[in-house]
Design a protein around this motif. Structure first.
Motif, PDB file in Angstrom:
ATOM      1  N   ARG A   1      19.576   0.660  -3.915  1.00 25.33           N
ATOM      2  CA  ARG A   1      21.180   1.126  -4.904  1.00 25.33           C
ATOM      3  C   ARG A   1      20.822   2.050  -6.197  1.00 25.33           C
ATOM      4  O   ARG A   1      19.697   1.881  -6.692  1.00 25.33           O
ATOM      5  CB  ARG A   1      20.836  -0.467  -5.230  1.00 25.33           C
TER       6      ARG A   1
ATOM      7  N   ILE B   1      22.595   2.739  -9.897  1.00 24.70           N
ATOM      8  CA  ILE B   1      23.620   3.027 -10.524  1.00 24.70           C
ATOM      9  C   ILE B   1      23.457   3.822 -11.659  1.00 24.70           C
ATOM     10  O   ILE B   1      22.585   4.473 -12.045  1.00 24.70           O
ATOM     11  CB  ILE B   1      23.165   1.156 -11.096  1.00 24.70           C
TER      12      ILE B   1
ATOM     13  N   ILE C   1      14.139   2.723 -13.070  1.00 24.84           N
ATOM     14  CA  ILE C   1      13.855   1.988 -11.464  1.00 24.84           C
ATOM     15  C   ILE C   1      13.356   0.329 -12.345  1.00 24.84           C
ATOM     16  O   ILE C   1      12.503   0.129 -13.494  1.00 24.84           O
ATOM     17  CB  ILE C   1      12.742   1.923 -10.328  1.00 24.84           C
ATOM     18  N   ASP C   2      13.572  -0.358 -11.470  1.00 22.13           N
ATOM     19  CA  ASP C   2      13.425  -1.816 -12.086  1.00 22.13           C
ATOM     20  C   ASP C   2      12.053  -2.790 -11.238  1.00 22.13           C
ATOM     21  O   ASP C   2      11.358  -2.085 -10.857  1.00 22.13           O
ATOM     22  CB  ASP C   2      15.098  -3.063 -11.592  1.00 22.13           C
TER      23      ASP C   2
ATOM     24  N   ASP D   1      11.318  -4.981  -9.314  1.00 25.43           N
ATOM     25  CA  ASP D   1      10.521  -5.047  -7.376  1.00 25.43           C
ATOM     26  C   ASP D   1      11.099  -4.440  -7.254  1.00 25.43           C
ATOM     27  O   ASP D   1      10.441  -3.426  -6.080  1.00 25.43           O
ATOM     28  CB  ASP D   1      10.978  -6.105  -6.748  1.00 25.43           C
ATOM     29  N   GLN D   2      11.102  -2.943  -8.059  1.00 26.16           N
ATOM     30  CA  GLN D   2      11.479  -0.998  -7.376  1.00 26.16           C
ATOM     31  C   GLN D   2      12.755  -1.610  -6.266  1.00 26.16           C
ATOM     32  O   GLN D   2      12.311  -0.495  -5.061  1.00 26.16           O
ATOM     33  CB  GLN D   2      10.238  -0.951  -6.538  1.00 26.16           C
ATOM     34  N   ASP D   3      13.627  -1.963  -6.594  1.00 29.93           N
ATOM     35  CA  ASP D   3      14.852  -2.149  -5.625  1.00 29.93           C
ATOM     36  C   ASP D   3      16.204  -1.708  -5.712  1.00 29.93           C
ATOM     37  O   ASP D   3      16.860  -1.986  -4.844  1.00 29.93           O
ATOM     38  CB  ASP D   3      14.426  -3.645  -4.426  1.00 29.93           C
ATOM     39  N   CYS D   4      16.098  -1.479  -7.214  1.00 28.86           N
ATOM     40  CA  CYS D   4      16.970  -0.513  -7.502  1.00 28.86           C
ATOM     41  C   CYS D   4      16.994   0.716  -8.498  1.00 28.86           C
ATOM     42  O   CYS D   4      15.487   0.528  -9.302  1.00 28.86           O
ATOM     43  CB  CYS D   4      18.328  -1.662  -8.232  1.00 28.86           C
ATOM     44  N   LEU D   5      17.412   1.368  -8.216  1.00 30.52           N
ATOM     45  CA  LEU D   5      17.561   2.587  -9.719  1.00 30.52           C
ATOM     46  C   LEU D   5      18.335   2.376 -10.819  1.00 30.52           C
ATOM     47  O   LEU D   5      19.640   2.125 -10.320  1.00 30.52           O
ATOM     48  CB  LEU D   5      17.710   4.051  -8.841  1.00 30.52           C
ATOM     49  N   VAL D   6      18.052   3.305 -11.847  1.00 30.07           N
ATOM     50  CA  VAL D   6      19.423   3.208 -12.433  1.00 30.07           C
ATOM     51  C   VAL D   6      19.108   5.159 -13.268  1.00 30.07           C
ATOM     52  O   VAL D   6      17.407   4.858 -14.076  1.00 30.07           O
ATOM     53  CB  VAL D   6      19.419   2.929 -14.026  1.00 30.07           C
TER      54      VAL D   6
END
Lengths: 137, 137
Positions: free
Chosen positions: A24, A26, A83-84, A86-91
């Motif tokens: 993902r 954002i 990156i969040d 748990d490293q499964d979403c980027l902003v």
């Protein structure tokens, strides 16, 4: 460190792609903080984004790489990639011009659920450009 | 209106859940604009969020409903629910206290890719609470 500690507290960039090879992403206006859109990247899209400094996503509908703005001209210059835990979403903090959503609004999030309703939306923004013109429809 | 026009330009709230019955939900601090976390909701989580006014998600790891803050106390009071053009992603504008991420930071997005690197992260925030305490680990 345990594996999850390394992911959460470490400084190695290890984006976790899902079973379809996507993560993902954002896009957030670096200046105003407005969330502009939510999309996906595959490894190639992420590599291109890092290399070129402009946001490239993976279009699930068209199953291909998609440089944001390649058709409309409304590109996204990437200022920072977050990156969040748990490293499964980027902003992506991006610098943009007026009109990021293909419908004609600045953000794709131009509607909100009406107060005390679970069914009805209301517009919370006005169109900022003529999308028919931009996309030569 | 054509089907996609109804989804994009209409005022009926028709969230599109994926094959696993989930929709993306991004929590954004209503006051500061900071993106706090990115999670998922199923229909029941969305219903509970709308009914109670507090964010409830669906935990993919635990395969169950998860009221944000049920363990840590760091709940999210929902001020507004936005939906994007193709209605497959939500933004929740939320009022929060200090410390939304279970690792101890205000936001889950506490690291960024270092300038001119494609591998190395740097911290861009400091911890705001003792997560070990909050989660009784």
């Amino acid at each position: 460190m345990a594996a999850d500690k390394t992911i959460e507290e470490g400084l190695e960039f290890t984006p976790k792609f899902n079973d379809n090879g996507l993560i993902r992403a954002i896009a957030q206006d670096a200046r105003t903080g407005q969330v502009l859109m939510a999309a996906y990247m595959n490894q190639a899209a992420l590599d291109l984004t890092v290399q070129t400094g402009y946001a490239t996503y993976f279009s699930r509908a068209r199953q291909k790489l998609w440089k944001k703005g390649e058709e409309s001209g409304h590109v996204q210059k990437v200022e920072q990639i977050l990156i969040d835990c748990d490293q499964d979403c980027l902003v992506l903090k991006v610098s943009v011009d007026a009109g990021q959503c293909h419908v004609g609004y600045q953000s794709c999030f131009y509607r909100a659920l009406k107060k005390d309703s679970s069914k009805e939306l209301e517009f919370i923004a006005e169109k900022v450009y003529n999308s028919k013109e931009a996309y030569k429809k």
